[in-house]
Design a protein around this motif. Structure first.
Motif, PDB file in Angstrom:
ATOM      1  N   PHE A  80       7.709 -15.805 -77.738  1.00  0.00           N
ATOM      2  CA  PHE A  80       6.515 -14.995 -77.511  1.00  0.00           C
ATOM      3  C   PHE A  80       5.898 -15.281 -76.150  1.00  0.00           C
ATOM      4  N   ALA A  81       5.491 -14.203 -75.478  1.00  0.00           N
ATOM      5  CA  ALA A  81       4.644 -14.289 -74.295  1.00  0.00           C
ATOM      6  C   ALA A  81       3.230 -13.926 -74.731  1.00  0.00           C
ATOM      7  N   VAL A  82       2.265 -14.775 -74.434  1.00  0.00           N
ATOM      8  CA  VAL A  82       0.881 -14.548 -74.829  1.00  0.00           C
ATOM      9  C   VAL A  82       0.069 -14.183 -73.584  1.00  0.00           C
ATOM     10  N   ILE A  83      -0.533 -12.998 -73.596  1.00  0.00           N
ATOM     11  CA  ILE A  83      -1.312 -12.522 -72.459  1.00  0.00           C
ATOM     12  C   ILE A  83      -2.788 -12.503 -72.864  1.00  0.00           C
ATOM     13  N   PRO A  84      -3.607 -13.466 -72.366  1.00  0.00           N
ATOM     14  CA  PRO A  84      -5.008 -13.568 -72.775  1.00  0.00           C
ATOM     15  C   PRO A  84      -5.970 -12.830 -71.854  1.00  0.00           C
ATOM     16  N   ILE A 129       6.874 -20.388 -76.901  1.00  0.00           N
ATOM     17  CA  ILE A 129       5.586 -19.689 -76.821  1.00  0.00           C
ATOM     18  C   ILE A 129       5.042 -19.916 -75.418  1.00  0.00           C
ATOM     19  N   HIS A 130       4.932 -18.851 -74.643  1.00  0.00           N
ATOM     20  CA  HIS A 130       4.647 -18.967 -73.213  1.00  0.00           C
ATOM     21  C   HIS A 130       3.282 -18.367 -72.863  1.00  0.00           C
ATOM     22  N   LEU A 131       2.477 -19.131 -72.182  1.00  0.00           N
ATOM     23  CA  LEU A 131       1.210 -18.629 -71.654  1.00  0.00           C
ATOM     24  C   LEU A 131       1.486 -17.805 -70.404  1.00  0.00           C
ATOM     25  N   ILE A 132       1.072 -16.554 -70.426  1.00  0.00           N
ATOM     26  CA  ILE A 132       1.140 -15.692 -69.241  1.00  0.00           C
ATOM     27  C   ILE A 132      -0.269 -15.707 -68.636  1.00  0.00           C
ATOM     28  N   ASN A 133      -0.437 -16.544 -67.630  1.00  0.00           N
ATOM     29  CA  ASN A 133      -1.793 -16.838 -67.151  1.00  0.00           C
ATOM     30  C   ASN A 133      -2.360 -15.710 -66.290  1.00  0.00           C
ATOM     31  N   ILE A 134      -2.860 -14.701 -67.025  1.00  0.00           N
ATOM     32  CA  ILE A 134      -3.556 -13.566 -66.419  1.00  0.00           C
ATOM     33  C   ILE A 134      -4.932 -13.484 -67.067  1.00  0.00           C
ATOM     34  N   SER A 135      -5.981 -13.488 -66.254  1.00  0.00           N
ATOM     35  CA  SER A 135      -7.340 -13.430 -66.762  1.00  0.00           C
ATOM     36  C   SER A 135      -8.283 -13.006 -65.653  1.00  0.00           C
ATOM     37  N   VAL A 136      -9.399 -12.414 -66.040  1.00  0.00           N
ATOM     38  CA  VAL A 136     -10.450 -12.121 -65.068  1.00  0.00           C
ATOM     39  C   VAL A 136     -11.692 -12.937 -65.371  1.00  0.00           C
ATOM     40  N   MET A 137     -11.601 -13.853 -66.358  1.00  0.00           N
ATOM     41  CA  MET A 137     -12.743 -14.667 -66.778  1.00  0.00           C
ATOM     42  C   MET A 137     -12.388 -16.144 -66.730  1.00  0.00           C
ATOM     43  N   ASP A 138     -13.358 -16.959 -66.347  1.00  0.00           N
ATOM     44  CA  ASP A 138     -13.190 -18.401 -66.377  1.00  0.00           C
ATOM     45  C   ASP A 138     -13.421 -18.908 -67.796  1.00  0.00           C
ATOM     46  N   ASP A 139     -12.628 -19.870 -68.216  1.00  0.00           N
ATOM     47  CA  ASP A 139     -12.778 -20.485 -69.533  1.00  0.00           C
ATOM     48  C   ASP A 139     -13.602 -21.755 -69.365  1.00  0.00           C
ATOM     49  N   ASP A 140     -14.781 -21.799 -69.990  1.00  0.00           N
ATOM     50  CA  ASP A 140     -15.675 -22.943 -69.787  1.00  0.00           C
ATOM     51  C   ASP A 140     -15.198 -24.214 -70.470  1.00  0.00           C
ATOM     52  N   SER A 141     -14.113 -24.120 -71.234  1.00  0.00           N
ATOM     53  CA  SER A 141     -13.592 -25.332 -71.883  1.00  0.00           C
ATOM     54  C   SER A 141     -12.674 -26.127 -70.959  1.00  0.00           C
ATOM     55  N   THR A 142     -12.294 -25.544 -69.834  1.00  0.00           N
ATOM     56  CA  THR A 142     -11.425 -26.235 -68.863  1.00  0.00           C
ATOM     57  C   THR A 142     -12.253 -26.547 -67.622  1.00  0.00           C
ATOM     58  N   MET A 143     -12.675 -27.777 -67.501  1.00  0.00           N
ATOM     59  CA  MET A 143     -13.598 -28.159 -66.423  1.00  0.00           C
ATOM     60  C   MET A 143     -12.923 -28.226 -65.060  1.00  0.00           C
ATOM     61  N   ASP A 144     -11.613 -28.422 -65.024  1.00  0.00           N
ATOM     62  CA  ASP A 144     -10.924 -28.624 -63.745  1.00  0.00           C
ATOM     63  C   ASP A 144     -10.181 -27.368 -63.272  1.00  0.00           C
ATOM     64  N   ALA A 145     -10.446 -26.208 -63.914  1.00  0.00           N
ATOM     65  CA  ALA A 145      -9.740 -24.990 -63.523  1.00  0.00           C
ATOM     66  C   ALA A 145     -10.669 -23.787 -63.623  1.00  0.00           C
TER      67      ALA A 145
END
Length: 422
Positions: A58-62, A89-105
Protein backbone atom coordinates in the motif's frame (compact mmCIF):
# COMPACT_ATOMS: atom_id res chain seq x y z
CA UNK A 1 -32.00 29.35 -6.01
CA UNK A 2 -29.26 31.94 -5.59
CA UNK A 3 -27.40 32.61 -8.85
CA UNK A 4 -29.90 30.33 -10.59
CA UNK A 5 -29.97 32.41 -13.75
CA UNK A 6 -26.39 31.46 -14.56
CA UNK A 7 -26.53 27.83 -13.41
CA UNK A 8 -26.58 26.34 -16.93
CA UNK A 9 -23.76 28.61 -18.14
CA UNK A 10 -21.66 27.73 -15.11
CA UNK A 11 -22.33 24.04 -15.68
CA UNK A 12 -21.17 24.20 -19.29
CA UNK A 13 -18.01 26.07 -18.33
CA UNK A 14 -17.45 23.76 -15.40
CA UNK A 15 -17.82 20.45 -17.22
CA UNK A 16 -15.56 21.61 -20.05
CA UNK A 17 -12.85 22.24 -17.47
CA UNK A 18 -12.37 18.55 -16.67
CA UNK A 19 -9.54 16.56 -18.10
CA UNK A 20 -10.63 13.75 -20.38
CA UNK A 21 -12.40 11.02 -18.44
CA UNK A 22 -10.58 7.76 -17.90
CA UNK A 23 -11.97 4.46 -16.67
CA UNK A 24 -9.76 2.28 -14.50
CA UNK A 25 -9.66 -1.50 -14.49
CA UNK A 26 -9.22 -2.24 -10.79
CA UNK A 27 -11.35 -1.74 -7.70
CA UNK A 28 -12.32 1.12 -5.41
CA UNK A 29 -12.99 1.14 -1.67
CA UNK A 30 -14.88 4.38 -0.97
CA UNK A 31 -15.44 4.86 2.77
CA UNK A 32 -17.87 7.43 4.15
CA UNK A 33 -15.52 8.49 6.97
CA UNK A 34 -15.12 7.33 10.55
CA UNK A 35 -13.60 3.98 9.58
CA UNK A 36 -13.00 2.05 12.78
CA UNK A 37 -9.90 -0.17 13.06
CA UNK A 38 -12.13 -3.14 13.95
CA UNK A 39 -14.18 -2.94 10.74
CA UNK A 40 -13.15 -6.35 9.43
CA UNK A 41 -15.55 -6.33 6.47
CA UNK A 42 -13.90 -3.27 4.95
CA UNK A 43 -10.24 -3.90 5.77
CA UNK A 44 -10.30 -7.57 4.83
CA UNK A 45 -11.95 -6.80 1.51
CA UNK A 46 -9.51 -4.01 0.66
CA UNK A 47 -6.49 -6.16 1.53
CA UNK A 48 -7.94 -9.06 -0.48
CA UNK A 49 -8.31 -6.78 -3.51
CA UNK A 50 -4.70 -5.69 -3.08
CA UNK A 51 -3.45 -9.30 -3.27
CA UNK A 52 -3.91 -10.61 0.26
CA UNK A 53 -1.91 -9.92 3.47
CA UNK A 54 1.35 -11.43 2.21
CA UNK A 55 1.41 -9.73 -1.19
CA UNK A 56 -0.48 -6.48 -0.61
CA UNK A 57 1.63 -3.33 -0.88
CA UNK A 58 0.00 0.00 0.00
CA UNK A 59 0.96 3.58 -0.76
CA UNK A 60 -0.59 5.97 1.77
CA UNK A 61 -1.18 9.55 0.59
CA UNK A 62 -2.05 11.85 3.56
CA UNK A 63 -2.43 14.99 1.46
CA UNK A 64 -5.92 15.84 2.78
CA UNK A 65 -5.00 15.56 6.44
CA UNK A 66 -4.17 18.38 8.83
CA UNK A 67 -1.96 15.90 10.70
CA UNK A 68 -0.42 13.89 7.85
CA UNK A 69 2.12 11.92 9.90
CA UNK A 70 -0.46 10.93 12.50
CA UNK A 71 -2.85 9.83 9.74
CA UNK A 72 -0.12 7.73 8.14
CA UNK A 73 0.83 6.09 11.45
CA UNK A 74 -2.81 5.25 12.18
CA UNK A 75 -3.60 3.53 8.88
CA UNK A 76 -0.21 1.80 8.86
CA UNK A 77 -0.80 0.26 12.29
CA UNK A 78 -4.29 -0.85 11.30
CA UNK A 79 -3.14 -2.49 8.06
CA UNK A 80 -0.40 -4.30 9.97
CA UNK A 81 -2.98 -5.60 12.47
CA UNK A 82 -4.69 -7.31 9.51
CA UNK A 83 -1.48 -9.00 8.42
CA UNK A 84 0.01 -6.55 5.90
CA UNK A 85 3.81 -6.41 6.25
CA UNK A 86 5.20 -3.15 7.62
CA UNK A 87 7.76 -2.87 4.82
CA UNK A 88 4.91 -3.08 2.30
CA UNK A 89 3.21 0.08 3.61
CA UNK A 90 4.76 3.23 2.16
CA UNK A 91 4.30 6.84 3.22
CA UNK A 92 3.92 9.07 0.17
CA UNK A 93 4.98 12.32 1.80
CA UNK A 94 2.66 14.81 0.15
CA UNK A 95 0.96 17.42 2.33
CA UNK A 96 0.07 21.09 2.46
CA UNK A 97 -0.21 21.14 6.28
CA UNK A 98 2.35 20.89 9.05
CA UNK A 99 1.81 18.12 11.59
CA UNK A 100 2.20 19.56 15.10
CA UNK A 101 3.17 16.15 16.49
CA UNK A 102 6.54 16.27 14.68
CA UNK A 103 8.61 19.00 16.30
CA UNK A 104 11.66 18.62 14.03
CA UNK A 105 9.84 18.69 10.67
CA UNK A 106 7.49 20.94 8.69
CA UNK A 107 5.25 18.72 6.58
CA UNK A 108 3.79 21.71 4.72
CA UNK A 109 7.06 21.69 2.77
CA UNK A 110 5.84 18.45 1.16
CA UNK A 111 3.34 20.50 -0.90
CA UNK A 112 5.24 20.16 -4.18
CA UNK A 113 6.00 16.46 -3.84
CA UNK A 114 3.28 15.50 -6.29
CA UNK A 115 5.96 16.05 -8.93
CA UNK A 116 8.49 13.76 -7.23
CA UNK A 117 9.26 10.94 -9.67
CA UNK A 118 10.79 8.80 -6.91
CA UNK A 119 7.48 8.82 -5.05
CA UNK A 120 5.71 7.98 -8.31
CA UNK A 121 8.01 4.99 -8.75
CA UNK A 122 7.19 3.77 -5.23
CA UNK A 123 3.48 3.95 -6.00
CA UNK A 124 3.89 2.00 -9.24
CA UNK A 125 5.31 -0.87 -7.20
CA UNK A 126 2.20 -1.05 -5.01
CA UNK A 127 -1.03 -2.99 -5.41
CA UNK A 128 -3.12 -0.49 -3.45
CA UNK A 129 -3.28 3.23 -2.69
CA UNK A 130 -5.01 4.79 0.31
CA UNK A 131 -6.09 8.44 0.59
CA UNK A 132 -6.66 9.70 4.14
CA UNK A 133 -9.43 11.96 5.39
CA UNK A 134 -9.20 15.70 5.97
CA UNK A 135 -9.97 18.36 3.35
CA UNK A 136 -10.47 17.07 -0.18
CA UNK A 137 -9.51 20.43 -1.67
CA UNK A 138 -5.97 19.94 -0.31
CA UNK A 139 -5.57 16.69 -2.21
CA UNK A 140 -6.69 18.28 -5.45
CA UNK A 141 -4.25 21.16 -4.91
CA UNK A 142 -1.40 18.75 -4.24
CA UNK A 143 -2.02 16.27 -7.06
CA UNK A 144 -3.20 18.45 -9.94
CA UNK A 145 -2.04 21.68 -11.53
CA UNK A 146 -4.26 24.76 -11.82
CA UNK A 147 -5.23 23.78 -15.37
CA UNK A 148 -6.26 20.26 -14.29
CA UNK A 149 -3.16 18.37 -15.44
CA UNK A 150 -2.10 15.40 -13.33
CA UNK A 151 1.15 15.32 -11.42
CA UNK A 152 3.50 12.34 -11.89
CA UNK A 153 2.29 10.96 -8.56
CA UNK A 154 -1.34 11.02 -9.66
CA UNK A 155 -0.37 9.42 -12.97
CA UNK A 156 1.23 6.63 -10.96
CA UNK A 157 -1.95 6.11 -8.91
CA UNK A 158 -3.90 5.77 -12.14
CA UNK A 159 -1.37 3.18 -13.32
CA UNK A 160 -2.03 1.11 -10.19
CA UNK A 161 -5.78 1.31 -10.86
CA UNK A 162 -5.37 0.44 -14.54
CA UNK A 163 -3.25 -2.61 -13.67
CA UNK A 164 -6.07 -3.98 -11.53
CA UNK A 165 -5.03 -2.57 -8.15
CA UNK A 166 -7.30 -1.12 -5.48
CA UNK A 167 -7.69 2.59 -4.71
CA UNK A 168 -9.27 3.46 -1.38
CA UNK A 169 -10.03 6.49 0.71
CA UNK A 170 -12.10 7.69 3.65
CA UNK A 171 -14.05 10.94 4.09
CA UNK A 172 -12.06 13.44 2.01
CA UNK A 173 -10.39 10.41 0.43
CA UNK A 174 -13.89 9.34 -0.69
CA UNK A 175 -14.95 12.78 -1.96
CA UNK A 176 -12.13 12.89 -4.51
CA UNK A 177 -13.26 9.64 -6.13
CA UNK A 178 -15.86 11.17 -8.44
CA UNK A 179 -15.08 13.53 -11.28
CA UNK A 180 -17.54 16.13 -10.00
CA UNK A 181 -16.52 16.63 -6.38
CA UNK A 182 -18.48 18.07 -3.47
CA UNK A 183 -16.12 20.35 -1.59
CA UNK A 184 -18.39 21.76 1.11
CA UNK A 185 -21.91 22.86 1.98
CA UNK A 186 -24.99 21.68 3.85
CA UNK A 187 -28.28 20.26 2.62
CA UNK A 188 -30.32 23.31 3.56
CA UNK A 189 -27.62 25.65 2.25
CA UNK A 190 -27.57 23.86 -1.10
CA UNK A 191 -31.36 24.11 -1.46
CA UNK A 192 -31.55 27.73 -0.35
CA UNK A 193 -28.35 29.25 -1.71
CA UNK A 194 -27.46 27.02 -4.63
CA UNK A 195 -23.97 26.32 -5.97
CA UNK A 196 -20.64 28.10 -5.83
CA UNK A 197 -17.53 27.13 -7.80
CA UNK A 198 -14.87 28.91 -5.74
CA UNK A 199 -14.20 28.66 -2.01
CA UNK A 200 -12.16 31.86 -1.80
CA UNK A 201 -12.33 34.22 1.19
CA UNK A 202 -15.77 35.54 0.28
CA UNK A 203 -17.25 32.01 0.32
CA UNK A 204 -15.52 30.45 3.30
CA UNK A 205 -18.43 30.86 5.75
CA UNK A 206 -21.28 29.98 3.41
CA UNK A 207 -23.43 26.85 3.60
CA UNK A 208 -23.93 26.92 -0.19
CA UNK A 209 -22.86 23.85 -2.14
CA UNK A 210 -19.25 24.01 -3.31
CA UNK A 211 -18.61 21.94 -6.43
CA UNK A 212 -15.12 21.39 -7.78
CA UNK A 213 -13.03 18.91 -9.73
CA UNK A 214 -12.40 15.47 -8.33
CA UNK A 215 -9.92 12.86 -9.56
CA UNK A 216 -12.56 10.74 -11.27
CA UNK A 217 -11.63 7.17 -10.33
CA UNK A 218 -15.35 6.38 -9.89
CA UNK A 219 -17.11 6.87 -13.25
CA UNK A 220 -20.70 6.09 -12.27
CA UNK A 221 -21.83 9.30 -10.56
CA UNK A 222 -21.21 11.77 -7.74
CA UNK A 223 -20.05 10.55 -4.31
CA UNK A 224 -20.78 12.08 -0.91
CA UNK A 225 -19.63 10.91 2.53
CA UNK A 226 -20.64 11.11 6.24
CA UNK A 227 -23.98 10.83 4.49
CA UNK A 228 -26.71 9.70 6.88
CA UNK A 229 -24.92 11.02 9.95
CA UNK A 230 -24.67 14.59 8.61
CA UNK A 231 -27.97 14.66 6.72
CA UNK A 232 -26.39 15.30 3.33
CA UNK A 233 -29.16 14.09 1.02
CA UNK A 234 -30.19 17.63 0.10
CA UNK A 235 -26.75 18.71 -1.03
CA UNK A 236 -26.17 15.49 -2.97
CA UNK A 237 -29.46 15.92 -4.82
CA UNK A 238 -28.65 19.53 -5.72
CA UNK A 239 -25.22 18.46 -6.96
CA UNK A 240 -26.79 15.70 -9.06
CA UNK A 241 -29.55 17.85 -10.54
CA UNK A 242 -26.96 20.40 -11.64
CA UNK A 243 -24.81 17.69 -13.26
CA UNK A 244 -27.45 15.66 -15.11
CA UNK A 245 -25.86 16.24 -18.50
CA UNK A 246 -23.08 13.97 -17.25
CA UNK A 247 -24.65 11.74 -14.55
CA UNK A 248 -28.04 10.53 -13.41
CA UNK A 249 -26.77 8.64 -10.34
CA UNK A 250 -25.34 9.83 -7.02
CA UNK A 251 -24.10 7.78 -4.07
CA UNK A 252 -24.11 8.76 -0.39
CA UNK A 253 -21.88 6.60 1.81
CA UNK A 254 -22.40 6.45 5.57
CA UNK A 255 -19.68 6.48 8.20
CA UNK A 256 -17.75 3.28 8.95
CA UNK A 257 -19.11 1.88 5.67
CA UNK A 258 -17.59 1.30 2.24
CA UNK A 259 -18.85 1.39 -1.32
CA UNK A 260 -16.72 -1.26 -3.03
CA UNK A 261 -16.62 -0.88 -6.80
CA UNK A 262 -15.40 -3.35 -9.41
CA UNK A 263 -14.58 -1.49 -12.63
CA UNK A 264 -14.55 -4.63 -14.79
CA UNK A 265 -18.23 -5.48 -14.28
CA UNK A 266 -19.51 -2.17 -12.85
CA UNK A 267 -20.66 -3.91 -9.69
CA UNK A 268 -21.03 -2.15 -6.34
CA UNK A 269 -21.00 -3.92 -2.98
CA UNK A 270 -21.60 -2.44 0.45
CA UNK A 271 -19.49 -3.43 3.45
CA UNK A 272 -19.44 -2.11 6.99
CA UNK A 273 -21.58 -0.90 9.84
CA UNK A 274 -24.16 1.35 8.17
CA UNK A 275 -25.34 1.85 4.59
CA UNK A 276 -25.22 3.56 1.20
CA UNK A 277 -27.95 5.62 -0.47
CA UNK A 278 -28.38 5.77 -4.26
CA UNK A 279 -30.19 8.72 -5.85
CA UNK A 280 -31.40 8.21 -9.42
CA UNK A 281 -32.46 11.36 -11.29
CA UNK A 282 -33.03 9.75 -14.70
CA UNK A 283 -36.74 10.62 -14.66
CA UNK A 284 -36.65 13.55 -12.26
CA UNK A 285 -37.87 17.05 -13.09
CA UNK A 286 -36.48 20.35 -11.85
CA UNK A 287 -38.20 23.73 -11.67
CA UNK A 288 -38.07 26.86 -9.55
CA UNK A 289 -40.73 28.35 -7.34
CA UNK A 290 -39.94 31.90 -6.26
CA UNK A 291 -36.25 31.21 -6.71
CA UNK A 292 -36.25 27.92 -4.80
CA UNK A 293 -35.87 24.43 -6.30
CA UNK A 294 -38.76 22.03 -6.74
CA UNK A 295 -37.53 18.55 -7.64
CA UNK A 296 -39.91 15.70 -8.39
CA UNK A 297 -39.78 12.00 -9.25
CA UNK A 298 -36.36 11.16 -7.87
CA UNK A 299 -35.74 7.49 -7.10
CA UNK A 300 -34.08 6.55 -3.80
CA UNK A 301 -32.54 3.18 -2.95
CA UNK A 302 -30.69 2.12 0.17
CA UNK A 303 -28.21 -0.76 0.72
CA UNK A 304 -26.47 -2.16 3.77
CA UNK A 305 -23.71 -4.67 4.50
CA UNK A 306 -23.58 -7.51 1.97
CA UNK A 307 -25.98 -5.90 -0.52
CA UNK A 308 -24.94 -5.36 -4.15
CA UNK A 309 -25.97 -3.05 -6.98
CA UNK A 310 -25.41 -3.69 -10.68
CA UNK A 311 -24.90 -0.36 -12.41
CA UNK A 312 -25.47 -1.84 -15.88
CA UNK A 313 -29.02 -2.96 -15.08
CA UNK A 314 -29.92 -0.93 -12.00
CA UNK A 315 -30.66 -4.14 -10.10
CA UNK A 316 -30.34 -4.26 -6.30
CA UNK A 317 -29.29 -7.69 -5.00
CA UNK A 318 -29.98 -8.07 -1.25
CA UNK A 319 -27.53 -9.88 1.00
CA UNK A 320 -28.02 -13.60 1.47
CA UNK A 321 -30.75 -14.38 3.97
CA UNK A 322 -32.71 -11.14 3.68
CA UNK A 323 -36.49 -11.48 3.47
CA UNK A 324 -38.93 -9.28 1.54
CA UNK A 325 -40.89 -6.67 3.47
CA UNK A 326 -43.67 -6.09 0.88
CA UNK A 327 -46.65 -8.06 2.12
CA UNK A 328 -44.77 -8.96 5.29
CA UNK A 329 -44.38 -5.53 6.94
CA UNK A 330 -43.62 -5.59 10.65
CA UNK A 331 -45.08 -2.18 11.50
CA UNK A 332 -48.55 -0.69 11.05
CA UNK A 333 -48.28 3.05 11.66
CA UNK A 334 -50.63 5.33 9.77
CA UNK A 335 -48.83 8.47 10.92
CA UNK A 336 -45.27 7.58 11.98
CA UNK A 337 -43.68 10.30 14.09
CA UNK A 338 -40.57 11.84 12.54
CA UNK A 339 -38.89 15.24 12.21
CA UNK A 340 -36.91 16.97 9.46
CA UNK A 341 -34.18 14.90 7.80
CA UNK A 342 -32.26 17.85 6.35
CA UNK A 343 -30.81 18.48 9.79
CA UNK A 344 -28.39 16.08 11.45
CA UNK A 345 -30.41 16.52 14.66
CA UNK A 346 -33.66 15.19 13.17
CA UNK A 347 -34.90 11.87 11.88
CA UNK A 348 -32.53 10.10 9.52
CA UNK A 349 -33.23 9.24 5.91
CA UNK A 350 -32.68 5.59 6.79
CA UNK A 351 -35.39 5.58 9.46
CA UNK A 352 -37.88 7.32 7.19
CA UNK A 353 -37.58 4.96 4.23
CA UNK A 354 -37.03 1.71 6.19
CA UNK A 355 -38.89 1.54 9.51
CA UNK A 356 -41.51 4.14 8.67
CA UNK A 357 -42.20 3.37 5.00
CA UNK A 358 -41.01 0.15 3.33
CA UNK A 359 -41.54 -1.98 6.48
CA UNK A 360 -44.79 -0.24 7.42
CA UNK A 361 -48.16 -1.44 6.11
CA UNK A 362 -49.92 1.56 7.62
CA UNK A 363 -48.97 4.08 4.92
CA UNK A 364 -47.72 4.27 1.35
CA UNK A 365 -46.37 7.81 1.65
CA UNK A 366 -44.50 9.92 4.21
CA UNK A 367 -44.04 13.68 4.19
CA UNK A 368 -41.11 15.20 6.05
CA UNK A 369 -41.17 18.95 6.83
CA UNK A 370 -37.90 20.85 7.22
CA UNK A 371 -38.07 24.49 8.35
CA UNK A 372 -35.71 27.15 7.03
CA UNK A 373 -37.26 29.78 9.30
CA UNK A 374 -40.53 30.19 11.25
CA UNK A 375 -42.75 30.15 8.14
CA UNK A 376 -40.72 28.69 5.24
CA UNK A 377 -39.32 25.27 4.55
CA UNK A 378 -38.99 22.27 2.27
CA UNK A 379 -41.42 19.37 2.20
CA UNK A 380 -39.82 16.02 1.36
CA UNK A 381 -42.28 13.32 0.31
CA UNK A 382 -41.36 9.63 0.02
CA UNK A 383 -43.79 7.28 -1.73
CA UNK A 384 -43.90 3.55 -2.37
CA UNK A 385 -44.20 2.71 -6.06
CA UNK A 386 -45.43 -0.61 -7.48
CA UNK A 387 -41.80 -1.42 -8.25
CA UNK A 388 -40.53 -0.47 -4.78
CA UNK A 389 -39.01 -3.35 -2.84
CA UNK A 390 -37.67 -3.84 0.66
CA UNK A 391 -35.69 -6.58 2.38
CA UNK A 392 -34.56 -7.16 5.94
CA UNK A 393 -32.57 -9.49 8.14
CA UNK A 394 -31.86 -9.45 11.85
CA UNK A 395 -28.14 -9.34 12.59
CA UNK A 396 -26.16 -10.70 15.53
CA UNK A 397 -26.90 -7.52 17.50
CA UNK A 398 -30.64 -8.20 17.13
CA UNK A 399 -31.01 -5.16 14.89
CA UNK A 400 -32.69 -5.20 11.50
CA UNK A 401 -30.55 -4.57 8.43
CA UNK A 402 -32.48 -3.30 5.42
CA UNK A 403 -32.31 -3.00 1.66
CA UNK A 404 -34.70 -0.64 -0.14
CA UNK A 405 -35.08 -0.06 -3.86
CA UNK A 406 -36.89 2.53 -5.97
CA UNK A 407 -38.75 4.78 -3.53
CA UNK A 408 -40.10 7.95 -5.14
CA UNK A 409 -38.87 11.20 -3.59
CA UNK A 410 -40.16 14.75 -4.19
CA UNK A 411 -38.86 18.04 -2.78
CA UNK A 412 -41.09 21.13 -2.69
CA UNK A 413 -40.56 24.57 -1.16
CA UNK A 414 -43.47 25.44 1.15
CA UNK A 415 -44.80 28.26 3.25
CA UNK A 416 -46.25 27.20 6.59
CA UNK A 417 -48.89 29.04 8.56
CA UNK A 418 -49.12 28.05 12.20
CA UNK A 419 -51.97 28.91 14.53
CA UNK A 420 -51.76 28.46 18.26
CA UNK A 421 -54.36 26.05 19.61
CA UNK A 422 -56.73 27.74 22.04
Amino acid sequence: MKKAGITLLLLLIYTSYFVSAQVGKGSLVIVGGGLNPDNKEVYNKMIELAGGPEKAAFAVIPSASGVPVQSWVSISKTLQSYGVRADNIHLINISVMDDDSTMDADESKWAGNGNDKRLAKTIRGCTGVWFTGGDQMRTMMALTSTDGERTPVLDAVWEVYNKGGVIGGSSAGAAIMSEIMIGNGTSMGALQQGIIRDNGPENEETDALLLSRGIGFFPEGIVDQHFNQRARIGRLIVALMNSREKYHLAFGVDENTALIYSASDRKIQVAGAAGMTIINAAEATFSQVQGLPEITNLSVSYLENGDSYLVNTGELIPATGKKATRGNEYYKREHPVQSGILSANGSTLRDVITLNLIDNKGTDSISNLNFTDHENGFLLTFTKKPASQGYYIENAREEDEYSVSDIRMDISPVKVTMTKIK
